[in-house]
Each structure stands twice: as C-alpha cells, then as structure tokens.
Enzyme design. Structure first.
Site, PDB file in Angstrom:
ATOM      1  N   PRO A 127     -39.858  10.428   6.133  1.00 52.82           N
ATOM      2  CA  PRO A 127     -39.186  11.374   7.033  1.00 52.82           C
ATOM      3  C   PRO A 127     -39.763  11.382   8.442  1.00 52.82           C
ATOM      4  O   PRO A 127     -39.031  11.546   9.417  1.00 52.82           O
ATOM      5  CB  PRO A 127     -39.391  12.720   6.331  1.00 52.82           C
ATOM      6  N   GLY A 128     -41.085  11.164   8.570  1.00 54.14           N
ATOM      7  CA  GLY A 128     -41.709  11.180   9.884  1.00 54.14           C
ATOM      8  C   GLY A 128     -42.225   9.835  10.336  1.00 54.14           C
ATOM      9  O   GLY A 128     -42.971   9.754  11.323  1.00 54.14           O
ATOM     10  N   ILE A 156     -33.982   5.490   0.863  1.00 50.30           N
ATOM     11  CA  ILE A 156     -34.319   4.388  -0.035  1.00 50.30           C
ATOM     12  C   ILE A 156     -33.083   3.945  -0.818  1.00 50.30           C
ATOM     13  O   ILE A 156     -32.533   4.699  -1.624  1.00 50.30           O
ATOM     14  CB  ILE A 156     -35.459   4.780  -0.992  1.00 50.30           C
ATOM     15  N   GLY A 239     -37.765 -11.943   6.056  1.00 55.28           N
ATOM     16  CA  GLY A 239     -36.623 -12.411   5.271  1.00 55.28           C
ATOM     17  C   GLY A 239     -35.531 -11.379   5.169  1.00 55.28           C
ATOM     18  O   GLY A 239     -34.340 -11.708   5.197  1.00 55.28           O
ATOM     19  N   GLU A 362     -33.941  -2.273   8.345  1.00 53.25           N
ATOM     20  CA  GLU A 362     -34.812  -3.460   8.405  1.00 53.25           C
ATOM     21  C   GLU A 362     -35.453  -3.590   9.799  1.00 53.25           C
ATOM     22  O   GLU A 362     -35.750  -4.693  10.266  1.00 53.25           O
ATOM     23  CB  GLU A 362     -34.049  -4.754   8.058  1.00 53.25           C
ATOM     24  N   GLU A 366     -33.669  -1.952  18.531  1.00 50.85           N
ATOM     25  CA  GLU A 366     -34.620  -1.692  19.619  1.00 50.85           C
ATOM     26  C   GLU A 366     -36.001  -2.245  19.260  1.00 50.85           C
ATOM     27  O   GLU A 366     -36.685  -2.850  20.096  1.00 50.85           O
ATOM     28  CB  GLU A 366     -34.693  -0.192  19.904  1.00 50.85           C
TER      29      GLU A 366
END
Length: 381
Positions: A127-128, A156, A239, A362, A366
């Site tokens: 969360p952080g 997740i 990957g 992933e 930015e």
C-alpha cells in the site's frame, strides 16, 4: 538480432495463436463480464508447455527462451490480454524459484507449477511502496527454523486463488539490501486476503491484497540467501516487462484486426470506410507503430537471452514503448469503430480497458524512463 523467425519459433507462435483463437477468444467477453478466472483453460495451455515456458526441463519446464516467451504471450493476448498476463506472472514467479532456488525447492514446487496444478503469484507491491519498491515494510523476523511474517501486499494478481506466493519481505535493515524472498503456501495460518478489487479492466483474474499476520514461514522456504530478495525481484521483472509488452502487442493486434474487418464492412457517404484515405492513413500508422514495437520487443528479448550488459535498459525501453503503443493502437481502434467501439459486444473497449494497466504494472512507464536515464547517465561518466 533476429529479423526472421525460425521454423520452431513460427510453430510455437502458431500453436499459441491457435489455442487463443479456439479456447480463449470466444469466451473472453463473458469472462470479463462475469469476472471469471479460467483456471481450467490455463491448465490446458500448460499442457502445451505454456505453464513453465523458460523453466528448466528437469522439473517439467519447456526450457524455451525469453524470445519464445514474447511470441507466446503476444499470441495468447490476441485472445485475451488478461489471461495472457496472468500466465506471464505465473511464469515470472515460477522462474524465480527455478533460477534462484535450491534443487529441493525446485523439485518441491516446479513440477506442479509447470502444469499449473499450482498457481503462483508475485508479491512485491505494498500500500505504501509501489514504484519505491525498496521501501517495502512487510517484515520477516527469524524465529528458530521459521520466519514470522507480518505486513500487507497490494494489487496482487491471483490472490486468493493462487497456491504459491513469492513474497519480498524485509529480513534486515532499510533499503534494498535488507530484502529477502520467501515462498508462502496458501494454507499457511495467518495468511488472508482482501476483497477482490473492482477494476477498470483485467476482470478475468482476481486482484486482492495479501495480508500476513504472524505467518510462520519455514526458513527452508527462503529463495536464495538473505538480502538478495530485491535482486531476485528486479531480475524477474526484466522478463516480466517483456511479457507485459508482448501482451500489449497481442491486444493491439486484435484491435487492429477488428478495425480492418469493420472498415471493410461499414459504409458511409456512399462508400466503404476503408476507401477513405484519411482512415487508410490511420490504420497504416497503427500497423507501423505495432511493427516498430514488436521489433523493439524482439531486440530486447534477444538481449536478455544473451545476458547483454544493456539488457535491463532495453527491457525497460521495450516495456515503455510497447505498452504505450499497444494502448494507443487499441484506443485508435475504438475511435475507428465509432459508437460501436464503445459497446462491449464488439470487444474493442475491453481491449482498451485491459491494456491501460500495462502502462502501470511491472514498473510504471515513468519508472522505465528513470531506469533508461540512469543507465545513459552512468555510461556518460
């Protein structure tokens, strides 16, 4: 660098494309609408070797290359980017065990991961702590032959349905060097999950928080030595970034194919839409961007297979370029369909919704720019 596929690569790609057309595409809209997670279909894909694409063959993997994986995930994503993306995450988490785990760990989990009898989730984000992954706070404290794990992971994929959670947790001090990798099995006491998130896209796979409350994890479940967890996480993401770019290109290819068919059938102002030069230019630009992104992806995948020094930078480049291009092509396809593109039954708006998140996960695009810039600046010193 390859500019033409071998016969084996063509066969692998075509196998995945045919599976997507037969087993995935006809049901993708229904799965999206019903938020259905098609585990049985993914296990059928695993029977073709897709559950452990670049896992070593002594544990049931296909022992293929990252280049091969890029071909496969693009092909699967023509049927549904969401399903292809989950299989890519499963492969990434399984590879971490294969590459960094002991032989005992490999033999324990990988044969059933390769068949997708077991499903794997990758647990890094909190969360952080998203882009600043080295600041994660989930902590594992050594207690004899176990670690006591406390904390929470966020966003997740597969959470609540997976059997294996590859978790990055803090076993030492602050920063990247204090992080280790633990495998948490789904029946472990103290492991729980948040509600299935309501999302813009990716509805055919569950997304939940993973919560650890005094979860006792055997030290035997630690992958590699203490303190190398961040290295494991980042090497897996090289990957993973190729895979998610490939999923974007598969979605974009499907959107382009749908657009070509629609422009051929739809008439306005006395002629077919594909006879208007302005629209011809539009689809030409879409195809050009798609081919450029695909060529870039292939170069990055070949670089990772060779373990080139610049492979991480090229993977970041290909991820940024491929996911941006994929989303823009899909968005242009929606526009070409006019009002019909906004309707779910045509399937284009689903592709737009699914591909949008690829610019975030992933590693955000930015952060991809940060990786590239750092590498360039280091090389200039």
């Amino acid at each position: 660098m390859q500019f033409a596929l071998t016969e084996d690569q063509i066969a692998v790609r075509d196998m995945a494309r045919e599976f997507a057309a037969e087993k995935i595409a006809p049901f993708a809209l229904k799965w999206d609408e019903e938020k259905f997670f098609p585990v049985d279909v993914m296990r059928e894909a695993a029977a073709l070797g897709i559950g452990g694409i670049y896992i070593r063959d002594d544990v049931g993997g296909s022992a293929l290359t990252r280049f091969d994986a890029a071909l496969i995930f693009e092909a699967l994503a023509t049927g549904c980017p969401t399903v292809s993306a989950f299989i890519s995450i499963h492969n990434m988490a399984s590879w971490m065990i294969d590459h960094y785990g002991s032989d005992a760990q490999r033999q324990k989990w990988l044969p059933r991961l390769c068949t997708m009898e077991l499903l794997a989730s990758y647990c890094l984000t909190e969360p952080g702590a998203g882009s600043d992954a080295a600041a994660l706070s989930t902590r594992a404290v050594r207690d004899g032959d176990h670690y006591v794990l406390n904390g929470q992971k966020q966003f997740i994929s597969g959470a609540g349905k997976s059997d294996i959670y590859v978790v990055m947790a803090r076993t030492g001090g602050n920063g990247a060097g204090g992080i280790s990798t633990l495998v948490v099995e789904d029946d472990t006491p103290g492991l729980s999950f948040g509600a299935n998130e309501r999302k813009m896209g990716w509805n055919a796979q569950p997304t939940r928080a993973v919560i650890f409350e005094n979860v006792r994890v055997p030290v035997a479940n630690r992958i590699g030595e203490e303190g190398i967890g961040f290295k494991i996480a980042m090497s897996g993401l090289d990957g993973g970034r190729l895979n998610i770019a490939a999923c974007s290109l598969g979605g974009a290819q499907s959107a382009l194919d749908k657009s070509l068919a629609y422009l051929k059938e739809r008439r306005a102002f006395g002629q077919r839409l594909d006879e208007f030069q302005a629209l011809q230019f539009r689809i030409a630009d879409m195809a050009i961007e798609l081919e450029a992104a695909r060529s870039f992806l292939w170069r990055a995948a070949a670089s990772l297979d060779r373990k080139d020094p610049d492979a991480t930078m090229l993977c970041a480049m290909a991820k940024r370029f491929g996911t941006d291009a994929g989303f823009e092509i899909a968005n242009q396809a929606l526009q070409l369909h006019g009002g019909y593109g906004y309707l779910s039954e045509y399937g284009v708006e689903k592709i737009v919704r699914d591909l949008r998140v690829h610019q975030i996960l992933e590693g955000t695009n930015e952060i991809m720019r940060v990786i590239v810039a750092r590498k360039l600046i280091e090389g200039a010193r």
